[in-house]
Design a protein around this motif. Structure first.
Motif, short mmCIF file in Angstrom:
data_model
loop_
_atom_site.label_atom_id
_atom_site.label_comp_id
_atom_site.label_asym_id
_atom_site.label_seq_id
_atom_site.Cartn_x
_atom_site.Cartn_y
_atom_site.Cartn_z
N MET B 54 -7.66 -4.03 4.69
CA MET B 54 -8.60 -3.82 3.59
C MET B 54 -10.01 -4.16 4.02
SD MET B 54 -6.60 -4.82 0.09
CE MET B 54 -6.19 -6.51 0.47
N ILE B 65 -8.24 0.26 -0.22
CA ILE B 65 -6.88 0.82 -0.20
C ILE B 65 -6.64 1.70 1.03
CG2 ILE B 65 -7.56 2.85 -1.57
CD1 ILE B 65 -4.29 1.06 -2.15
N TYR B 66 -7.72 2.34 1.55
CA TYR B 66 -7.54 3.21 2.70
C TYR B 66 -7.17 2.45 3.97
CZ TYR B 66 -8.83 7.18 -0.06
OH TYR B 66 -8.81 8.16 -1.00
N LEU B 68 -4.95 0.19 3.88
CA LEU B 68 -3.48 0.09 3.79
C LEU B 68 -2.84 1.43 4.10
CD1 LEU B 68 -3.12 -2.22 0.65
CD2 LEU B 68 -3.32 -2.82 3.06
N TYR B 69 -3.48 2.51 3.64
CA TYR B 69 -2.95 3.85 3.98
C TYR B 69 -2.90 4.03 5.50
CZ TYR B 69 -3.64 5.15 -0.94
OH TYR B 69 -3.59 5.21 -2.30
N ASP B 247 -9.63 -2.55 -9.27
CA ASP B 247 -8.36 -1.85 -9.40
C ASP B 247 -8.02 -1.09 -8.13
OD1 ASP B 247 -7.63 -2.74 -11.84
OD2 ASP B 247 -8.70 -1.14 -12.93
N VAL B 248 -6.83 -1.32 -7.65
CA VAL B 248 -6.35 -0.61 -6.46
C VAL B 248 -5.21 0.28 -6.92
CG1 VAL B 248 -5.25 -0.88 -4.23
CG2 VAL B 248 -6.99 -2.51 -4.96
N ALA B 250 -1.84 2.02 -7.32
CA ALA B 250 -0.51 1.66 -6.82
C ALA B 250 0.16 2.89 -6.22
CB ALA B 250 0.33 1.09 -7.94
N LEU B 354 2.06 -1.68 -1.23
CA LEU B 354 1.40 -0.59 -1.94
C LEU B 354 2.13 -0.24 -3.22
CD1 LEU B 354 0.31 1.80 0.94
CD2 LEU B 354 -1.17 0.89 -0.85
N THR B 358 -0.12 -4.03 -5.51
CA THR B 358 -1.56 -3.75 -5.58
C THR B 358 -2.27 -4.48 -6.72
OG1 THR B 358 -1.08 -1.70 -6.73
CG2 THR B 358 -1.52 -1.56 -4.36
N HIS B 362 -6.53 -7.23 -7.27
CA HIS B 362 -7.65 -6.98 -8.18
C HIS B 362 -8.77 -8.02 -8.07
CE1 HIS B 362 -9.56 -5.31 -11.80
NE2 HIS B 362 -9.88 -6.58 -12.05
#
Lengths: 588, 588
Positions: B54, B65-66, B68-69, B247-248, B250, B354, B358, B362
Motif C-alpha cells: 500500500m 489498493i493497487y 495489493l492488486y 474506503d478501500v 473489497a 482483499l 479491507t 480505513h
C-alpha cells in the motif's frame, strides 16, 4: 603526440611564434633548392587542381567556379597554420559528396540559396575543426577504424560515380543517394542517351585511364580538358546538345560575411560534423604518410586548427568545405614540395586563372568533368582490403560490410555512424566474454600455455592453472565468475591464476575477486595469483585484498606458484608483490 | 550461463516441461519439511507485503489498493516461471518511483487515466522483459556497473524520501523530482505543518527504527500499521485532519484488458525500458545472492521471462509494474522459503485480506505509510561504497558521483543513462591510451618487471624490453606507435615486446605491427615477440606477419628473447609459435 613539426635540431617549435605558425619553423634555412621544389610542385598541383576543383564543385551541386574559389584562400591559410609540408588542401570528392548530401536537403541544386548554405557549411566545418583542435580532441579520429573507413569509402565511391551518370549519358536523372533508384532511372531513360556526350565521356575516361597507366607523371586531367574544350569549340558540339560549363565569371571572389542562417545551421550541424571528421581523417592520414616519408612530425590537433582556419577564412571568400586530398598531395610531394609554400604557389596560379583565363572554360564539356570524377573515385573501391580481412579477421570484415551496406542502402551519414557505433559495440561486447585458457607446462621449460593448443603441456592433478585474457571490470565479472565455476574440477585443491592478461581492474572486478576467494575458501581451495601487473596490484593493495589473500599467495611466475602448490618447492621465492606503496597516478 | 536451475543430481532441467516451468523441477521430492518452510515464509512475507504494498502504491501515485492488486497474480506467475526459490516479487520502492516519474508526465496523480497508464506500463515492462529474456539479452544488465547502481540508488532514495515529506508534514507540496524545489516548498509551508500528523509519522519512524535495531525478526510494519490505525480510530484523529487511507474497495481485482493507448505507450516507452532494466537488475542481484547461499543456479534470461510474464499477466488484473524486492526477499529467505510456492502462499493471504479485511484499512493514516517508505529507503543511501571507492578506485567513484548528481539534479532516467554511457565512454577512452612499461630482469629470477616499480631490475644495454598492457586495436594504434617512438633509445639494436597483455589484435593492430616492423628494420633494430597469446598468434599467422617477422623471432618467454638478443644463448630454445594451424573460432 609530439608537439614537434620541424626536425628537432633545426628549431624548438615550443617557443615563440612558430608554435602557432608552423611555417615559421619550416622557413628557417629556406634556400634556393627548397624554392625550386616548392615552385615546381605548386605549379604541377595547380594544373591538376583547376580541372579537379571544377569537377568536385559540380559533384557538390555547385557551379564549377566555386571549386576554384575553394582552391584559393584555404590553401594560403593552411600554408601558414598547418603542420604538413606536402599536404595539398582544396576540394575533394568525399567532402563534395557530403556537401551535396547535406545541402540538397535544404535548397534545390543550382539555386543561390544552395550556394549560400554550402558556404555556411564551410564556416561550420571550420568552427568545429578549430574547436576540436583547440580542445585537443584530435584523438576522436582514431575511432574511425580502417575497416569502417574502407567500407564507407568504397560505398561513397560508388555513389559518387553513379551521381555523374547523368553527365555521362547526357540526360537528366534526379539526384538520389539510393543507388538502385539511380540505376533504375538511368535504365528507364537509356533511349534518351545523348550519344556525342557519351562519346566524349567514354573517350575522356579511356584517355585518363591510359595516361594513368602509361604516363603517370603527365598532367592528364589538363590534357583531356584542353583537348575536349578544343573539340567542342572546333566542331560547335554545344549546338548539338553537349552540356558545357558556359560563362564563368572572371575575377577573384569578393570577401563577404557568410549568411548566418540559424535554422539552416541547425539542420546542417549533422553533416558539418560528418565533414569535419571525415575530412580531417582523410587529411591526417595522408599528412602522416608524407610526414613519415620525409621524417618530420604532424600534430593531429594542430592539423585540426590549420584545416579549421582554412575553412573558416575560406567561407568569407566563397569557399565550400575543403580538406587535404589524397591524390593531389601525392602529386605535390612527387613534384618536390619542400614546405607548405607550394600551396601558396598553387593558390597564386588559381588566382591567375580566375583573373585571366575563365573565358577558356566556356566550352569545357561537363561530361569531361564527370569523367575526371569517375576515374578518380573508382580507384577508391577497395577490394584488396576485403580479401585481406577475409583472411586475417572476419569480425573486422563484418564491420566493413555493414558500413558499406548501410552507406549504400540507407545513406552517407547513417553509414559512417553505424560503422563507428557497431565497431565500439563489438569492442565492448567482446570484452564481456573474454578468452579464458587452462594452462599446462611445456616440457623442459617453465612456460605455461593453453592445453588445447599445446597437447604436450603438462598439468598437475589437483592444481588448475587458468589465464584470464581481459581486464576484469563490471561488464565481464558475471561471465568470469560463471566461467570459473564451469572449469572447477572435483578434486582440485589450488587454482593458480595467471594474471598477465588482466591489464586493469575496477572496483567491480576487485569485489568479484573477493567473492571468488570467499567461494574457494569455503570449498577448501587455495587461490594463487601470478604475474599480477602493477596497476592491478595497486588496486589489490589499496582495497586490502592483497592482505586478505596473503602476500605469500602472490607469485612472480606461474611456475613458482605451481611448484608451491604441488609441494615441489618449499624454498622461499621472491614474492609477486613489490614493496612500493601503491600509487594512484600509476593505477590508470 | 548455466541452464540449470535445480541441483544437477535431482533433475535434468533441459528436458521436458520443467525447462519452461522451473517450479516442476523444484517440486520433485517436495516434502513436509519444504511445505512447512514455504508456509511460514509465505505468511511472514505477506504480513510485511500488505503495508509495504500500500505504501509503495502511494509512492507510485496510485490509490493504496493497487499495491495489493500488484501483490497477487504476479506472485503466482513468477512462482511458476521464475528460477529463484526465495525471491519475493511485488511492488518495490525504486520501480514505484519510476512509475510516478513516468506516468505523472501524462496524467494528474489520482485520476483514473493515471491508473490506466500505470497498468499499461506494467504490460509494456512485461513485454520488454519477456522479449529480452527470449532473445537472451539478460547480459545487458552487466552494463549497470556497481558504482552507477550505487549512485543511482542513493539519489533515488533521497528523492523517494523527500517525496513523502508532504505526508509526514501533513500539507500539500507539489510533486517534483527536483530536490531543491521540494525542500524550498516544504520550508515555505512549514507553518502549515499538521502537528498530529507529524507526531504520528515521527512516532512510527522511531518505532520502526527501534524495532529494526532491537527486534529485527518482528513484523514491525504490521505493528505500526495496527497500532496507528487503532489510535486514529480510537481518538477520532481523522476528524482532526489526519489523512487516512479511507474506503478501500473489497474483493479481488476484476480481470480486464489493459487499455492499449498507442500514443501514451509511445511516451511511456523510455520509462518502461528503465523499469524493465532497473527492476530486473534489482531482482537478479538479490536472486543470485540467495541462489548462491542455497547452492542452486538462477538463469538471467529465464528470470527475465519469469518477471516479464508476471508483469504481463498482472496487467490484466490491475497490477502496476513489479519486480523482486531486496528486503522482502531477505525476510522470505530468513523465514524458511524452500521453493517459489512461498510466493503462492503470500498471494493467497493478500487475496484473503482483499476479500475480508479491507474495511480494517480505513483508518490507517497515510503518514504511517510514508514512515514505512522513508525508513525502507534511507537505508539505501550507500556511504560505505563512497568510502570504499575513494580508497580503491577514484575513477569508479567519479562515475558514482556523476550518476548521483545527474539523478538528483536532472532526473531519474537521465541519471541512469548518463551513468551507463559515461562508464562505457571511460572504458573505451582508457583503452585508447594503455599502460606501457619498460621492463628489467629481477635479480636471481627470470621474471621481467617494470623498472619504475622495481629499482633493482636489470636492463641490458641496447635491448629495450617493453610490455603493452592492452589489446591492440584501431582505437589505440596511433597512441602505441607514438609511445614506441618516444621510448626508442639511441643505441638500441633490439626491442623485445612482452605481448602477454595483448589479449586481442584486430586488423588495424596487425597493420600497425607491420609498420612498426618496417620502421625498426629501416633503423636496423630487431623485433622479438614473447608471450604472444593464441588468438593473437592466429592473426599473425593468417596475415603472413609471423612469416615476415620470422618464426625464430617469437619466443616462449621474455627471458629467452633477451638471452638471444644479448648473445648469452645461441642454443636452440622452443619457439613461441605453436605448430597448430590458426583457427577462426578460437580467434575471438
Amino acid at each position: 603526440m609530439s608537439e614537434s613539426n620541424v626536425p628537432r635540431s633545426v628549431a624548438d617549435p615550443r617557443r615563440g611564434l612558430s608554435r602557432y605558425m608552423p611555417i615559421l619553423g619550416s622557413l628557417r634555412g629556406y634556400d634556393r633548392q627548397n624554392a625550386k621544389g616548392d615552385l615546381a610542385a605548386g605549379l604541377t598541383t595547380a594544373v591538376m587542381l583547376i580541372p579537379q576543383g571544377m569537377a568536385y564543385a559540380m559533384l557538390a551541386g555547385l557551379p564549377p567556379i566555386y571549386g576554384l574559389y575553394a582552391s584559393l584562400l584555404p590553401l594560403v591559410v593552411y600554408a601558414l597554420f598547418g603542420t604538413s609540408r606536402q599536404l595539398a588542401v582544396g576540394p575533394v570528392a568525399m567532402v563534395s559528396l557530403l556537401v551535396a548530401a547535406g545541402v540538397s536537403q535544404l535548397a534545390p541544386t543550382g539555386s543561390s540559396a544552395y550556394v549560400t548554405y554550402a558556404i555556411l557549411l564551410a564556416l561550420m566545418v571550420g568552427v568545429l575543426q578549430l574547436g576540436m583542435g583547440l580542445f585537443r580532441l584530435g584523438f576522436v579520429v582514431n575511432f574511425l577504424s580502417h575497416p569502417v573507413i574502407s567500407g564507407f569509402t568504397s560505398a561513397a565511391a560508388i555513389i559518387i560515380g553513379l551521381s555523374q551518370l547523368k553527365e555521362v549519358l547526357g540526360f537528366k536523372i534526379p539526384r538520389s543517394h539510393h543507388v538502385h533508384e539511380i540505376i533504375l532511372q538511368a535504365a528507364a531513360g537509356i533511349h534518351q542517351t545523348h550519344l556525342i556526350t557519351l562519346a566524349i565521356a567514354l573517350g575522356s575516361i579511356a584517355a585518363l585511364v591510359a595516361m594513368k597507366r602509361y604516363a603517370p607523371a603527365f598532367p592528364r586531367a589538363l590534357v583531356v580538358v584542353v583537348a575536349s574544350t578544343l573539340i567542342v569549340w572546333g566542331f560547335g558540339l554545344h549546338d548539338h546538345g553537349v552540356a558545357i560549363v558556359g560563362d564563368v565569371p572572371a575575377g577573384l571572389p569578393s570577401l563577404s560575411l557568410p549568411a548566418l542562417d540559424w535554422s539552416a545551421a541547425k539542420q546542417l550541424v549533422g553533416v558539418a560534423m560528418a565533414i569535419a571528421l571525415v575530412g580531417f581523417m582523410e587529411s591526417i592520414a595522408v599528412a602522416k604518410k608524407y610526414a613519415r616519408d620525409n621524417k618530420y612530425d604532424v600534430d593531429a590537433n594542430k592539423e585540426l586548427v590549420g584545416l579549421g582556419l582554412a575553412n573558416v577564412v575560406g567561407a568569407f571568400a566563397g569557399s565550400y568545405p575543403v580538406t587535404g586530398g589524397f591524390s593531389r598531395t601525392a602529386v605535390n610531394a612527387q613534384a618536390g614540395a619542400r614546405t607548405s609554400l607550394a600551396g601558396v604557389v598553387t593558390a597564386a596560379i588559381v588566382a591567375l586563372a580566375l583573373i585571366a583565363f575563365t573565358p577558356l572554360f566556356h566550352f569545357l564539356p561537363k561530361a569531361v568533368l564527370a569523367a575526371i570524377i569517375m576515374t578518380a573515385v573508382f580507384g577508391l573501391i577497395d577490394v584488396a582490403e576485403v580479401k585481406h580481412l577475409w583472411k586475417v579477421k572476419r569480425r573486422d570484415l563484418a564491420m566493413l560490410g555493414l558500413t558499406f551496406a548501410v552507406t549504400l542502402g540507407v545513406g552517407i551519414e547513417p553509414g559512417i555512424i553505424t560503422g563507428v557505433v557497431a565497431s565500439l559495440a563489438l569492442l565492448v561486447w567482446s570484452s564481456t566474454r573474454p578468452h579464458v585458457a587452462v594452462l599446462g607446462r611445456l616440457p623442459e621449460t617453465t612456460a605455461y600455455r593453453n592445453v588445447e593448443r599445446y597437447p604436450d603441456a603438462i598439468t598437475s592433478p589437483g592444481v588448475l592453472v587458468l589465464r584470464l585474457d581481459a581486464q576484469v571490470y563490471y561488464g565481464n565479472v558475471a561471465f568470469l565468475k560463471e566461467t570459473l565455476d564451469q572449469v572447477e574440477q572435483r578434486d582440485m585443491h589450488c587454482v593458480v591464476l595467471d594474471a598477465c592478461g588482466i591489464n586493469q581492474l575496477d572496483a567491480s572486478g576487485e569485489a568479484a575477486f573477493r567473492e571468488i576467494l570467499d567461494g574457494y575458501r569455503a570449498r577448501g581451495i587455495d587461490l594463487y595469483l601470478a604475474n599480477v601487473k602493477g596497476p592491478v596490484r595497486d588496486v589489490f593493495a589499496r582495497s586490502g585484498f592483497a592482505e586478505d589473500l596473503g602476500p605469500e599467495h602472490f607469485f612472480l611466475s606461474v611456475d613458482d606458484a605451481v611448484k608451491r602448490a604441488t609441494g615441489q618447492s618449499e624454498a622461499p621465492v621472491r614474492g609477486g608483490l613489490s614493496d612500493r606503496a601503491p600509487e594512484f597516478r600509476r593505477a590508470s
